[in-house]
Design a protein around this motif. Structure first.
Motif, PDB file in Angstrom:
ATOM      1  N   UNK A  11      48.642   7.452  14.207  1.00 30.77           N
ATOM      2  CA  UNK A  11      48.759   6.158  14.871  1.00 30.77           C
ATOM      3  C   UNK A  11      49.033   6.302  16.366  1.00 30.77           C
ATOM      4  N   UNK A  12      48.913   7.510  16.913  1.00 29.67           N
ATOM      5  CA  UNK A  12      49.169   7.699  18.337  1.00 29.67           C
ATOM      6  C   UNK A  12      47.945   7.311  19.165  1.00 29.67           C
ATOM      7  N   UNK A  13      48.144   7.189  20.462  1.00 25.92           N
ATOM      8  CA  UNK A  13      47.045   6.827  21.352  1.00 25.92           C
ATOM      9  C   UNK A  13      47.166   7.601  22.654  1.00 25.92           C
ATOM     10  N   UNK A  14      46.046   7.867  23.267  1.00 27.71           N
ATOM     11  CA  UNK A  14      46.017   8.487  24.592  1.00 27.71           C
ATOM     12  C   UNK A  14      45.824   7.442  25.678  1.00 27.71           C
ATOM     13  N   UNK A  15      45.745   6.177  25.295  1.00 28.02           N
ATOM     14  CA  UNK A  15      45.538   5.094  26.253  1.00 28.02           C
ATOM     15  C   UNK A  15      46.870   4.783  26.924  1.00 28.02           C
ATOM     16  N   UNK A  16      46.904   4.997  28.228  1.00 29.17           N
ATOM     17  CA  UNK A  16      48.121   4.751  29.007  1.00 29.17           C
ATOM     18  C   UNK A  16      48.085   3.349  29.602  1.00 29.17           C
ATOM     19  N   UNK A  17      49.227   2.877  30.051  1.00 29.25           N
ATOM     20  CA  UNK A  17      49.338   1.543  30.642  1.00 29.25           C
ATOM     21  C   UNK A  17      48.349   1.379  31.796  1.00 29.25           C
TER      22      UNK A  17
ATOM     23  N   UNK B 103      32.802  17.012  23.614  1.00 25.88           N
ATOM     24  CA  UNK B 103      32.842  16.668  22.186  1.00 25.88           C
ATOM     25  C   UNK B 103      33.909  15.610  22.018  1.00 25.88           C
ATOM     26  N   UNK B 104      33.488  14.431  21.616  1.00 26.73           N
ATOM     27  CA  UNK B 104      34.390  13.297  21.441  1.00 26.73           C
ATOM     28  C   UNK B 104      34.868  13.281  19.987  1.00 26.73           C
ATOM     29  N   UNK B 105      36.176  13.260  19.799  1.00 27.71           N
ATOM     30  CA  UNK B 105      36.733  13.225  18.440  1.00 27.71           C
ATOM     31  C   UNK B 105      37.919  12.267  18.405  1.00 27.71           C
ATOM     32  N   UNK B 106      38.272  11.853  17.182  1.00 31.46           N
ATOM     33  CA  UNK B 106      39.446  11.006  17.038  1.00 31.46           C
ATOM     34  C   UNK B 106      40.689  11.880  16.954  1.00 31.46           C
ATOM     35  N   UNK B 107      41.837  11.271  16.718  1.00 30.20           N
ATOM     36  CA  UNK B 107      43.096  12.020  16.677  1.00 30.20           C
ATOM     37  C   UNK B 107      43.193  12.967  15.486  1.00 30.20           C
ATOM     38  N   UNK B 108      42.356  12.754  14.496  1.00 32.99           N
ATOM     39  CA  UNK B 108      42.359  13.632  13.333  1.00 32.99           C
ATOM     40  C   UNK B 108      41.298  14.728  13.447  1.00 32.99           C
ATOM     41  N   UNK B 109      40.611  14.803  14.599  1.00 37.18           N
ATOM     42  CA  UNK B 109      39.634  15.849  14.819  1.00 37.18           C
ATOM     43  C   UNK B 109      38.234  15.526  14.344  1.00 37.18           C
ATOM     44  N   UNK B 110      38.027  14.317  13.825  1.00 32.24           N
ATOM     45  CA  UNK B 110      36.682  13.938  13.373  1.00 32.24           C
ATOM     46  C   UNK B 110      35.813  13.651  14.583  1.00 32.24           C
TER      47      UNK B 110
END
Length: 74
Positions: free
Chosen positions: A3-9, A65-72
């Motif tokens: 449930x984490x995100x790399x999107x900053x304010x 290589x674009x992946x989600x937080x789970x590496x997919x």
């Protein structure tokens, strides 16, 4: 699922400002990322008579290589 995100304010603020249409200081900029041809959405500002370029979002290059937080991979 993570449930984490790399999107900053500041990412969210730039995105909202870009979509709002209230600002005219955004541009599409031809550039290079790690030496590879790319493009970026930038914000232009003037500080003491000098134009500053702040990259906000860059295009995906062939080597990324674009992946989600789970590496997919997307």
């Amino acid at each position: 699922m993570t449930s984490s995100t790399n999107i900053k304010r500041e990412h969210r603020s730039a995105f909202v400002a870009l979509l709002s249409g209230r600002y005219a200081n955004f541009a599409l900029f031809s550039c290079f990322v790690n030496g590879k041809p790319a493009s970026a959405i930038i914000a232009l500002s003037d500080a003491d008579g000098e134009v500053n370029i702040a990259p906000l979002f860059v295009s995906v290059t062939e080597d990324m290589i674009l992946s989600d937080h789970d590496g997919r991979v997307a």
